[in-house]
Design a protein around this motif. Sequence first.
Motif, PDB file in Angstrom:
ATOM      1  N   SER A 187     109.521  38.684  92.464  1.00  0.00           N
ATOM      2  CA  SER A 187     109.150  38.744  93.770  1.00  0.00           C
ATOM      3  C   SER A 187     109.386  37.128  94.331  1.00  0.00           C
ATOM      4  O   SER A 187     109.844  36.904  95.400  1.00  0.00           O
ATOM      5  N   GLY A 191     112.447  35.928  96.868  1.00  0.00           N
ATOM      6  CA  GLY A 191     112.171  35.392  98.229  1.00  0.00           C
ATOM      7  C   GLY A 191     112.926  34.135  98.298  1.00  0.00           C
ATOM      8  O   GLY A 191     112.634  33.432  99.243  1.00  0.00           O
ATOM      9  N   ASN A 221     108.138  47.845  93.039  1.00  0.00           N
ATOM     10  CA  ASN A 221     107.422  47.616  94.028  1.00  0.00           C
ATOM     11  C   ASN A 221     107.524  46.348  94.753  1.00  0.00           C
ATOM     12  O   ASN A 221     106.542  45.862  95.593  1.00  0.00           O
ATOM     13  N   SER A 222     108.422  45.473  94.221  1.00  0.00           N
ATOM     14  CA  SER A 222     108.365  44.112  94.777  1.00  0.00           C
ATOM     15  C   SER A 222     108.709  44.147  96.435  1.00  0.00           C
ATOM     16  O   SER A 222     109.282  44.779  96.839  1.00  0.00           O
ATOM     17  N   CYS A 223     107.772  42.969  97.009  1.00  0.00           N
ATOM     18  CA  CYS A 223     108.197  42.802  98.254  1.00  0.00           C
ATOM     19  C   CYS A 223     109.334  42.143  98.692  1.00  0.00           C
ATOM     20  O   CYS A 223     109.664  41.915 100.009  1.00  0.00           O
ATOM     21  N   ALA A 224     109.990  41.449  97.639  1.00  0.00           N
ATOM     22  CA  ALA A 224     111.322  40.780  97.863  1.00  0.00           C
ATOM     23  C   ALA A 224     112.675  41.792  98.150  1.00  0.00           C
ATOM     24  O   ALA A 224     112.666  42.725  97.386  1.00  0.00           O
ATOM     25  N   SER A 225     113.337  41.579  99.327  1.00  0.00           N
ATOM     26  CA  SER A 225     114.212  42.365  99.455  1.00  0.00           C
ATOM     27  C   SER A 225     115.360  42.008  98.387  1.00  0.00           C
ATOM     28  O   SER A 225     115.537  40.800  97.839  1.00  0.00           O
TER      29      SER A 225
END
Length: 248
Positions: A187, A191, A221-225
């Motif tokens: 993540s 980012g 479930n990483s929040c990084a696209s």
Amino acid sequence: MNKQEVLRILHAVESGKLSPEQALNDELLKEFGELGFATIDNFREARVGYPEVIYGEGKTCEQVATIAKYMTGNGQNVLVTRASSEMYEAVQADCSHAEYNRIGRTITIINKELKVSEHTIAIVSAGTSDLPVVEEAFETARIFGNRVEKYVDVGVAGIHRLFNRLEAIRRARVVIVVAGMEGALVSVVGGLVDKPVIAVPTSVGYGANLGGVTTLLAMLNSCASGVSVVNIDNGFGAAYSASMINQI
């Protein structure tokens, strides 16, 4: 077999150096190599861009050596993953130029010149314990003709180590991130770079890591696209996909 090798045989027929009957009997023009215990896909490289790869685990040393000898005889580059040192010794008996990466447990045999990519794949790993997966990914990417750079032991427990290498990592066309424990490194990297990131969860960690399942779920479930995830400890799969991106 790749397209250039098919063309070589066709040109030999056209020039009269090879009769149509001889061409048909050429091992390279056979769709499959029948070894009894294995059926080798001779046209995989022409079809998808990469030759068949030997997964060593579960095979005997003799089986691995026989497949490697057959592929070498056809002039193909050979990669064996999850290989033991005993398998390497068996392979080297027939293919003296074979090389063994003991950490990554890979055998590589270069039988034809590698056309090295202009762009680079960066492999970034969290800790030293992740090195077996890093090395598997490195050897896979290398034999597929990629420039590869490794940035190891830069996990989030000492995140300043990552920042010290960030400029170099950003120059890569695709980034492979290898991490165990809670898998947070992917993540962070996702980012900070504007390139595709392929995450490899490893089975490194204490009990609640559940053999890499916890890391896998965290990475999914990483929040990084821009982050894609392969299977646990699958350095080969990550490098295969990275190579396809790098050589577009």
